[in-house]
Motif scaffolding. Structure first.
Motif, PDB file in Angstrom:
ATOM      1  N   LYS A   4       0.557  -1.239  -0.329  1.00 18.13           N
ATOM      2  CA  LYS A   4       0.092  -0.201  -0.240  1.00 18.13           C
ATOM      3  C   LYS A   4       1.481   1.045   0.217  1.00 18.13           C
ATOM      4  O   LYS A   4       0.918   2.116  -0.613  1.00 18.13           O
ATOM      5  N   GLN A   5       1.897   0.822   1.153  1.00 10.39           N
ATOM      6  CA  GLN A   5       2.788   2.501   1.203  1.00 10.39           C
ATOM      7  C   GLN A   5       3.577   2.844  -0.392  1.00 10.39           C
ATOM      8  O   GLN A   5       3.609   3.367  -0.955  1.00 10.39           O
ATOM      9  N   GLU A   6       3.482   1.438  -1.166  1.00  5.74           N
ATOM     10  CA  GLU A   6       4.972   1.704  -2.604  1.00  5.74           C
ATOM     11  C   GLU A   6       4.014   2.066  -3.592  1.00  5.74           C
ATOM     12  O   GLU A   6       4.226   3.002  -4.289  1.00  5.74           O
TER      13      GLU A   6
ATOM     14  N   ASN B  72      11.944   6.915  10.365  1.00  5.65           N
ATOM     15  CA  ASN B  72      12.476   7.741   9.357  1.00  5.65           C
ATOM     16  C   ASN B  72      12.033   7.746   8.136  1.00  5.65           C
ATOM     17  O   ASN B  72      12.107   8.814   6.896  1.00  5.65           O
ATOM     18  N   VAL B  73      10.861   6.862   8.061  1.00  6.01           N
ATOM     19  CA  VAL B  73      10.141   6.933   6.589  1.00  6.01           C
ATOM     20  C   VAL B  73       9.143   8.271   6.883  1.00  6.01           C
ATOM     21  O   VAL B  73       9.281   8.314   5.441  1.00  6.01           O
ATOM     22  N   ASP B  74       8.308   8.647   7.863  1.00  3.12           N
ATOM     23  CA  ASP B  74       7.425   9.544   7.421  1.00  3.12           C
ATOM     24  C   ASP B  74       8.831  10.517   7.428  1.00  3.12           C
ATOM     25  O   ASP B  74       8.461  11.843   6.118  1.00  3.12           O
ATOM     26  N   ILE B  75       9.897  10.774   7.907  1.00  2.43           N
ATOM     27  CA  ILE B  75      10.899  12.283   7.100  1.00  2.43           C
ATOM     28  C   ILE B  75      10.918  11.480   5.924  1.00  2.43           C
ATOM     29  O   ILE B  75      10.916  13.210   5.131  1.00  2.43           O
ATOM     30  N   ALA B  76      11.271  10.811   5.200  1.00  2.36           N
ATOM     31  CA  ALA B  76      12.071  10.662   4.365  1.00  2.36           C
ATOM     32  C   ALA B  76      10.811  11.024   2.628  1.00  2.36           C
ATOM     33  O   ALA B  76      10.937  11.421   1.683  1.00  2.36           O
TER      34      ALA B  76
ATOM     35  N   VAL C  19      13.611   7.511   0.348  1.00  3.16           N
ATOM     36  CA  VAL C  19      12.552   7.131   0.851  1.00  3.16           C
ATOM     37  C   VAL C  19      11.902   5.096   0.692  1.00  3.16           C
ATOM     38  O   VAL C  19      11.840   4.610   1.413  1.00  3.16           O
ATOM     39  N   LEU C  20      12.847   4.640  -0.806  1.00  2.00           N
ATOM     40  CA  LEU C  20      12.984   3.497  -0.506  1.00  2.00           C
ATOM     41  C   LEU C  20      14.230   2.849   0.584  1.00  2.00           C
ATOM     42  O   LEU C  20      13.669   1.530   1.231  1.00  2.00           O
TER      43      LEU C  20
END
Length: 472
Positions: free
Chosen positions: A179-181, A395-399, A413-414
């Motif tokens: 879903k995120q991808e 880290n995911v949220d920031i990226a 992000v990846l």
């Protein structure tokens, strides 16, 4: 003379349990009988009960118990008086030849006998009694084997169920990742249409999607295979696995050990109990082998009619009744070393059973210590894994926000997503390891299956010493 056991029974209290076991609280008590209920999953409870009732291994174990019981009846028969009736009726048509049957030429006669025989072995050297007790000890051992098979089946169901729960957890992670991808791909398309993105960003966002979908398919396959495995453990066809839903396991039990460890392991571990009973049986076997060196005395008697050359029922008349009675003695004088060979083989078999028991006892304590170390290590690892999850999510949220604002490219992000997925998998695997380790610890403690064990008192030690000829 000269043939004696060389092995000595290890006393449980003489073993050093180690720091791992000593440092754990000793007020938890032994596992309860339905130990799998600790996982608080009604479906798991039903699966275990169904497996114990329907798995062929349980029927095999029950048949072995019945076989041992029947053999004990056979052994006990040697201690009881024996009675046997033998009868024979034969009709003879005599020849017309003058040289054969001249007295009964061209006649029909009957040769009839009947005898009731009685015998009783005095068993002065307790050979038959020890044979019976050895067979009874084997019943106890086989019954303990059956309980060990049941415990093994219960643990296999629980561990397989834990793996099913893990596969579902990993599937959740992969679906969240997909879903995120997909959201990142949609964002890349919007940025490109708005003139602030590039085709490279779209391509980079599309690359991980097929692999994520492949992993989801692989997890679906694992779930189906694990259901089939559970169905087989139930003793049913694969269709039974189709009705198994997602597990809802929730283990809240704390780590603890009973205070009587390791003294009571003999009566709690079915495999150790079976080994101890076989030591007892082997000791009785030595006594049986020793008794073979001494005279075997039987009291024998027989009575019955016998007649030849008369009519069909003439042998039943009083004058034809015969009887005999008296003792019969059998004493080996020279048998080429056969008896000593049998005693030596039986004594070596006793040594094997003793060392097997000693080995199981030390391995049982090792299994307990191993699972304690594992559970304590998992607890510490879970703390660090939770911290890693928080940091990875941050880290995911920031990226992601930086990518949305055009401050970074998709590679960051990846990378952040890959780290987050890896940490999620670590958390799921640690939980599965915890559930499995708790099951292994419970099994190492006997799984709540109390078994009958030989006495461990000085009286029992003296009984073995008497049978084997070795001082306790």
């Amino acid at each position: 003379g000269g043939i004696k056991p060389q092995a000595a029974l290890q006393q449980p209290n003489t073993l050093d349990v180690g720091n791992a076991i000593r440092q754990v609280g000793a007020e938890a008590g032994w596992p309860r009988r339905a130990w799998w209920e600790t996982y608080a999953d009604p479906q798991l409870n039903r699966l275990v009960v169904t497996a114990v009732a329907g798995n062929p291994s349980m029927a095999i174990a029950a048949a072995r118990v019945r076989q041992a019981q029947a053999m004990a009846v056979v052994a006990h028969a040697g201690e009881l008086p024996q009675a046997q009736l033998d009868a024979a009726i034969g009709r003879k048509d005599w020849s017309d030849n003058v040289y054969y049957g001249a007295a009964f030429r061209d006649k029909l006669t009957w040769n009839n006998t009947a005898a009731l025989s009685l015998s009783y072995n005095l068993d002065l050297w307790d050979r038959n009694r020890n044979s019976t007790e050895r067979a009874q000890d084997e019943i106890h051992a086989v019954a303990a084997d059956a309980r060990a098979a049941q415990l093994d089946l219960e643990s296999n169901v629980v561990r397989t169920y834990v793996q099913l729960s893990l596969q579902y957890g990993l599937l959740d992670n992969m679906q969240d990742t997909l879903k995120q991808e997909q959201r990142i791909l949609d964002l890349a398309n919007r940025r490109f249409k708005g003139g602030i993105g590039t085709q490279m960003e779209i391509t980079q966002a599309e690359v991980p999607l097929p692999e994520t979908r492949r992993q989801i398919e692989a997890l679906d396959e694992n779930i189906a295979l694990t259901r089939n495995q559970l169905a087989a453990l139930l003793g049913q066809g694969p269709g039974a696995g189709d009705n198994i839903t997602r597990p809802s396991m929730n283990l809240q039990a704390s780590i603890g050990l009973p205070s009587a460890l390791p003294a009571e392991l003999i009566g709690r571990r079915p495999d150790i109990s079976a080994a101890r009973w076989r030591v007892e049986a082997a000791a009785k076997g030595i006594a049986v082998a020793k008794a073979a060196f001494y005279p075997n005395i039987n009291l024998m008697a027989s009575i019955g009619p016998a007649a030849a050359g008369g009519s069909l029922f003439s042998f039943l008349s009083g004058p034809n009744i015969t009887s005999s009675y008296g003792p019969a003695i059998s004493l080996p004088i020279f048998e080429g070393g056969r008896l000593r060979g049998q005693l030596g083989a039986t004594t070596a078999g006793y040594d094997q059973e003793v060392e097997h028991y000693n080995m199981l006892l030390s391995q049982a304590l090792k299994s307990i210590a191993d699972q304690i170390v594992t559970l304590q290590a998992i607890k510490r690892q879970q703390v660090q894994a939770d911290l890693s999850i928080v940091a990875a999510q941050k880290n995911v949220d920031i990226a992601t926000r930086a990518y949305q604002r055009g401050l970074t490219d998709y590679v960051n992000v990846l990378t952040a997503q890959t780290q987050w997925l890896h940490q999620q998998q670590v958390v799921q695997q640690l939980l599965a390891q915890k559930l499995s380790a708790y099951a292994s610890l419970t099994v190492a403690l006997g799984g709540g299956l109390e078994t009958s064990a030989p006495e461990t008192s000085a009286h029992a030690d003296q009984a073995i010493a008497t049978a084997t000829g070795v001082a306790p």
